[in-house]
Design a protein around this motif. Sequence first.
Motif, short mmCIF file in Angstrom:
data_model
loop_
_atom_site.label_atom_id
_atom_site.label_comp_id
_atom_site.label_asym_id
_atom_site.label_seq_id
_atom_site.Cartn_x
_atom_site.Cartn_y
_atom_site.Cartn_z
N VAL A 382 0.83 -1.20 0.00
CA VAL A 382 0.00 0.00 0.00
C VAL A 382 0.87 1.25 0.00
CG1 VAL A 382 -1.76 1.27 1.29
CG2 VAL A 382 -1.89 -1.21 1.12
N SER A 383 2.02 1.19 0.68
CA SER A 383 2.93 2.35 0.70
C SER A 383 3.45 2.65 -0.71
CB SER A 383 4.09 2.08 1.65
OG SER A 383 4.77 0.89 1.30
N GLY A 384 3.60 1.62 -1.53
CA GLY A 384 4.00 1.85 -2.91
C GLY A 384 2.93 2.57 -3.71
N ALA A 385 1.66 2.23 -3.47
CA ALA A 385 0.56 2.90 -4.17
C ALA A 385 0.51 4.38 -3.81
CB ALA A 385 -0.76 2.22 -3.81
N LEU A 405 -6.98 4.48 1.16
CA LEU A 405 -6.36 3.21 0.80
C LEU A 405 -6.18 2.31 2.02
CD1 LEU A 405 -3.69 4.13 -1.89
CD2 LEU A 405 -5.35 2.29 -2.06
N ALA A 406 -5.72 2.89 3.14
CA ALA A 406 -5.51 2.08 4.35
C ALA A 406 -6.83 1.50 4.84
CB ALA A 406 -4.86 2.94 5.43
N ALA A 486 7.08 -2.23 -2.40
CA ALA A 486 6.64 -0.83 -2.52
C ALA A 486 7.56 -0.05 -3.46
CB ALA A 486 6.62 -0.17 -1.14
N LEU A 487 8.88 -0.27 -3.34
CA LEU A 487 9.82 0.43 -4.21
C LEU A 487 9.64 0.00 -5.66
CD1 LEU A 487 12.19 2.39 -4.34
CD2 LEU A 487 13.72 0.43 -4.04
N ILE A 488 9.46 -1.29 -5.88
CA ILE A 488 9.22 -1.79 -7.24
C ILE A 488 7.93 -1.20 -7.80
CG2 ILE A 488 8.74 -3.87 -8.59
CD1 ILE A 488 10.54 -5.40 -6.65
#
Length: 776
Positions: A382-385, A405-406, A486-488
């Motif tokens: 979710v942090s990536g989104a 989102l959360a 998330a980074l990807i």
Amino acid sequence: MTGTRKQKKPGANGHSRKAATAAAPLPRVGLAALVLSLVVLGLLAGLNVERKLAIFVAGDVASGDVTATRDLLIEDTESTERKRRQIGDLQPPVFDLDVTVASRIEQQVIEIFNELGEADADDLERVRWQISEELNAEIPLSTLRMWRMSDFQGLVVESVLPWLTERLSGGVARDRQALSTYAGGIIVRDASTDEERLLTSVSEIDELAGLRENLNVFLNRELQKPLRVRQAVLALIDPLLTPTLAYNTEETTLRKRGVMAMVEPVYTQVKKGEIIVRQGERVTREQQIKLQALMSQHSEYFDSAKAGGLFLIGLMLVLGMYLVQVHDRGRVPSDRDGALLAVILLLFGGGAKLLFALQGPLSAGIVFMDVPGDLFPILLPVSGATGVLALFFPFGMCFFAVLLLAFICGLLGGGDLSLFAFYFATALFAVIFIKRAQTRSELLRCIFPLFGATILTWAGVSLMDFRGYSFVAEGVVAATANVLLALITVLSLSAIVEMVFGYTSRFKLLELMSLEQPLLQELMVSAPGTYHHSLVVSNMVEAGARAIGCNAILARVSALYHDVGKIKNPQYFIENQFGQANKHDKLAPSMSALVLTAHVKKGMELAREHKLGQEITDIIQQHHGTSLIAYFHKKAQEQAEARGEDMPREEEYRYPGPKPQTKEAGLVMLADAIEASSRTLNEPTPSRVKNHIDSIVRSIFTEGQLDESELTLKDLHLISEAFQRVLTGIFHQRIDYPDKDKAEAKGGEQRQREKPEHAVRSGEQARQEPGLKVVK
């Protein structure tokens, strides 16, 4: 020609953005997309994808593992009933105290004394028989004669009966040994007044046998009566004695039931993910109860209440995001913003639901480590989104996106408050870290602080529901995988979003800033004067943007491309003529105005063709606002007056607009006008540069071109100071070289004589009209 062309009125395209925001509805397409996505996500939330549970009865051998899909509290009926019986046994019984016993005894004694006093000596035998019948005891004649004595009657009435009344009022039981079975004591209730007292020790209560002994001791020790008198008193009193305490069965049973009903049931707690029964085990009765309780909690195929709840809460968050941005006069989510957020919600909400549906089979399929199934939702990035949204949305919109989102992913992932907290905290920190990244290398380095924030968040979540250190360690592995995913997600999805939705990230802006870009190369070759002008303007704009805290990269890149439309007809702009004949000398003023305004439209076309992004395209469109091309408008007025024609309409000599809608667009307008007009300055000392900048800024502000850009007076002051530093550096004084200076001065005079008349006039006009460059 100038009198017959119909154009829009001045400012037709320059409505105030604040007024438009208040009057116009919110972007409908984006809002509709978000509402539709919430409907779909609500249906997903209501859809039950849990596997059907296997039910085994006590004694069966389980054919597979059965894991609890949720937290349960199962009542232990046997323990509950045992506890209730224990509490019921401790409830003190109720004994009613009959305070009328003493008065009845006294009345009976007086009646006997009266009968004896009225009887003659001849009737004494008859009276003895009658009294014996009443007392249900054989009374000797000698005892009866003693009862007739006045001394004896006085002793009984004055001493024995008061002592007896006092003892009976405290409570007398038939058998005190029977009361000792009540460990919690007894409750003595006065039936006449309903007053109650709790006796925790039954040793305080007299019994009938003990009362007789105490009466004998009283007569012997305190009254010092002989044996014959004591026996006579006991013969009279003993048959009349009855217990004053009576067991109240109905009241005791009622109170016992009330206390037992107040006892809380005994529950057995089952945690989500706990294995209730393992494959190959023989099911016990306790396990059967747990299986039945879990089956009774199993949802139907569709939970409409859950679906409606997600939709309503999600809708409130979406409306809150729009209303907060409108109230704070921030960037109201556009249709494109709403569509992107809707796609992100559907993509990651659907992923959370899919992961929840598969977490049972996935956890069973991993044989190299025993990972609890409820750790799989932590893998959802979710942090990536939200990191992707942070590249394109302002922080205010990002905060609501994080919250939305959360909430949605936490609910669809089958989690509780802990999962929501994990998603929210990690996504919020991802927004903060990615907002600070200016290059892709800085974005890659964000993984380290994000990893730290994710691990700390997981530590807090695991402490809220501590399941042992092994569970915490397994969660650290899952949290690490979450950071990598998330980074990807940010690196891959951001490029797709730029391509599909037309956003321009700061990384693309850095690429566009390279002077090796084909469009800038073409501008440098085709319109070198405009190219040099754009470089200076970009430096001014960047300094001004950093001074007021807006997007410096966007402002600089937009300034580099703001005049790319001049590539089509560069020779019609004096900075590209280099002493050649001015083409405007052979054109009508109205045609010259069309040529000048056309470079805005052509710049927008080139920006779309080279995919510069909507933000840059908008600034190209707005960098002249609705300003007046004053030189050609005045020239047209002079020609019309000389010919006796109608005066030209002012709107025909204005740029189509709209006015600058952002701070960055307002910066480009100011820098563009100031840089162009500053070329006419003679001996540009710092004080002259400052006065020139203040004059241009004041003119543009007074004309109302900055009304919709949200630039404040404080911003304009900071911008003027930044522009002054840049222009003062460009016009810095150099050491005088006498021979060379004379040659340059002579050449300058020659060029001045060769310059077309209207070019000189336009330079003078540029100092008065901020929207007019040299020969525009």
